[in-house]
Design a protein around this motif. Structure first.
Motif, mmCIF file in Angstrom:
data_model
loop_
_atom_site.group_PDB
_atom_site.id
_atom_site.type_symbol
_atom_site.label_atom_id
_atom_site.label_comp_id
_atom_site.label_asym_id
_atom_site.label_seq_id
_atom_site.Cartn_x
_atom_site.Cartn_y
_atom_site.Cartn_z
ATOM 1 N N HIS A 249 0.814 -1.219 0.000
ATOM 2 C CA HIS A 249 0.000 0.000 0.000
ATOM 3 C C HIS A 249 0.849 1.272 0.000
ATOM 4 O O HIS A 249 0.366 2.354 0.327
ATOM 5 N N CYS A 259 -7.424 0.982 -5.016
ATOM 6 C CA CYS A 259 -6.959 -0.246 -4.356
ATOM 7 C C CYS A 259 -8.067 -0.749 -3.428
ATOM 8 O O CYS A 259 -8.928 0.022 -2.997
ATOM 9 N N CYS A 261 -7.841 -1.270 -0.462
ATOM 10 C CA CYS A 261 -7.732 -0.577 0.828
ATOM 11 C C CYS A 261 -8.494 0.748 0.817
ATOM 12 O O CYS A 261 -8.673 1.369 1.867
ATOM 13 N N CYS A 266 -1.884 2.256 -5.167
ATOM 14 C CA CYS A 266 -0.979 1.465 -4.318
ATOM 15 C C CYS A 266 -0.170 0.496 -5.179
ATOM 16 O O CYS A 266 -0.617 0.074 -6.251
#
Ligand SMILES: [Zn+2]
Length: 396
Positions: A249, A259, A261, A266
């Motif tokens: 990340h 991403c 996340c 990332c």
């Protein structure tokens, strides 16, 4: 640095405990069986003290005596000391998106049992996955015991953020707040289990494998998610809360693809194994197929690997600039793809690391292939025994 963190005698209440470790590590560091006199000379302890400590380690099942080699010249040859292959051992478990693995590593570092079940874990309930993993660990434990090896601790590797035995988040498994430690407390397994990020344990396994106690490297683990383990001067850097190593990340482009996340651009979105396979037109294919195509010079495969290697190099260069590690180790699936990733990765590092001219950084594949993480898990227990053998002495 304080005396407590160095391998020298201390004169405190913990003297015996500390010196037991000192003697055990001296034996462990010697490639050949080492005599009591040589241990005394190397540690600075008196011969009488070493003899007392060695007797305790022999009685406790951590050391064994071996016959001396024939020696020419005068004097009686000394009996050598070695780590006990049948002493306490480490039990490791690894859970990934496509497999469960377990292994037992004895005090000498030898793998005594290794079991692997390949199956997609993504669509399954965490409880069912953990029950299978605990059952596999129990099988490994039984096999080890039948060979006279007694695992003294259990470490579980999972691909995600871990603290206090709980997987806080493992995006590819779809796990959130899963209490992994609790699943390994029954069934006669050695406990309490330690639960740790897989890439961190793989890095520890690499440290053990290369036998350089002072090494500094960045271990990048290529699985469904990209993880990393940072080893500085022979110590795994876990971070202040245990969450270090989330290289996947690190930002490559702030305006890049979204991403999982939630952030954009990332490393994960440029260089995860799934992304590389998709870029090569091999969605869902085994990595070996990608490697075979690259070996044959297939352009899409080579392009996909070059792009991933470049992104890995950009991220790794940031880490090297910050941490001054001397090596980048490619583990997990990246180990298989290393012949094509290393070139672009080293090129980016050479371009971006300011100290590169004076302190070159090299990249290489990990020492252990796909078993690196599970061996690292078992080895983390062995390291704990080496660090504090007094805790693991068999009652006499
Ligand atoms: Zn991300």
């Amino acid at each position: 640095m304080t005396a407590a963190t160095t391998d020298v005698p201390v004169r405190q209440a913990s003297l015996r405990t500390h010196n037991l470790g000192l003697v055990l590590r001296q034996v462990a560091a010697s490639a050949e069986p080492i005599s009591r006199a040589d241990v005394a000379a190397a540690t600075g302890l008196t011969k009488a003290t070493v003899s007392t400590l060695v007797d305790e380690l022999l009685g406790g099942g951590l050391l064994v005596e071996v016959d001396p080699p024939p020696r020419t010249g005068s004097g009686r040859p000394a009996i050598g000391l070695r780590l006990a292959a049948k002493g306490p051992a480490g039990l490791g478990v690894e859970i990934t998106v496509d497999a469960i693995a377990t292994c037992v590593v004895d005090l000498t570092g030898a793998v005594r049992v290794a079991l692997r079940q390949v199956a997609d874990q993504r669509e399954r309930e965490p409880g069912a996955v953990l029950a299978d993993a605990a059952a596999l660990a129990a099988d490994a434990l039984a096999t080890a015991r039948s060979e006279g090896v007694e695992p003294a601790g259990l470490a579980v590797a999972v691909p995600g953020l871990v603290s206090d035995g709980v997987v806080r988040l493992a995006p590819n498994l779809g796990w959130r707040e899963v209490n992994v430690a609790a699943a390994f407390t029954d069934g006669g397994l050695p406990g309490p289990p330690s639960v740790e990020n897989g890439a961190s344990l793989a890095a520890l396994g690499e440290l053990q494998a290369i036998g350089d106690g002072g090494a500094s490297f960045l271990y990048i683990n290529g699985e469904a998610d990209i993880g990393a383990g940072v080893v500085l001067n022979g110590h795994l850097h876990r971070g202040s809360r245990g969450y270090a190593g989330e290289l996947g990340h690190v930002t490559i482009r702030p305006d890049g693809p979204r991403c999982r996340c939630g952030a954009r651009g990332c490393l994960q979105t440029y260089a995860s194994l799934d992304v590389i396979l998709a870029a090569a037109g091999l969605d869902g294919a085994p990595l070996a197929r990608l490697a075979a195509l690259a070996r044959a010079g297939a352009h899409p495969a080579l392009m996909a690997l070059d792009e991933a290697g470049t992104a890995l190099g950009v991220a790794a260069a940031d880490a090297v600039n910050l941490l001054d590690v001397e090596t980048v180790v490619l583990g997990g699936g990246y180990a298989l793809l290393a012949p094509w990733l290393i070139g672009p990765l080293e090129r980016e590092i050479a371009d971006r690391v300011t100290a590169h001219q004076w302190a070159p950084v090299t990249a290489r594949a990990s020492t252990h292939g796909e078993s690196a993480t599970v061996m690292g898990a078992a080895n983390s227990i062995v390291r704990a025994i080496h660090a504090a053998p007094a805790t693991y002495l068999r009652p006499t």
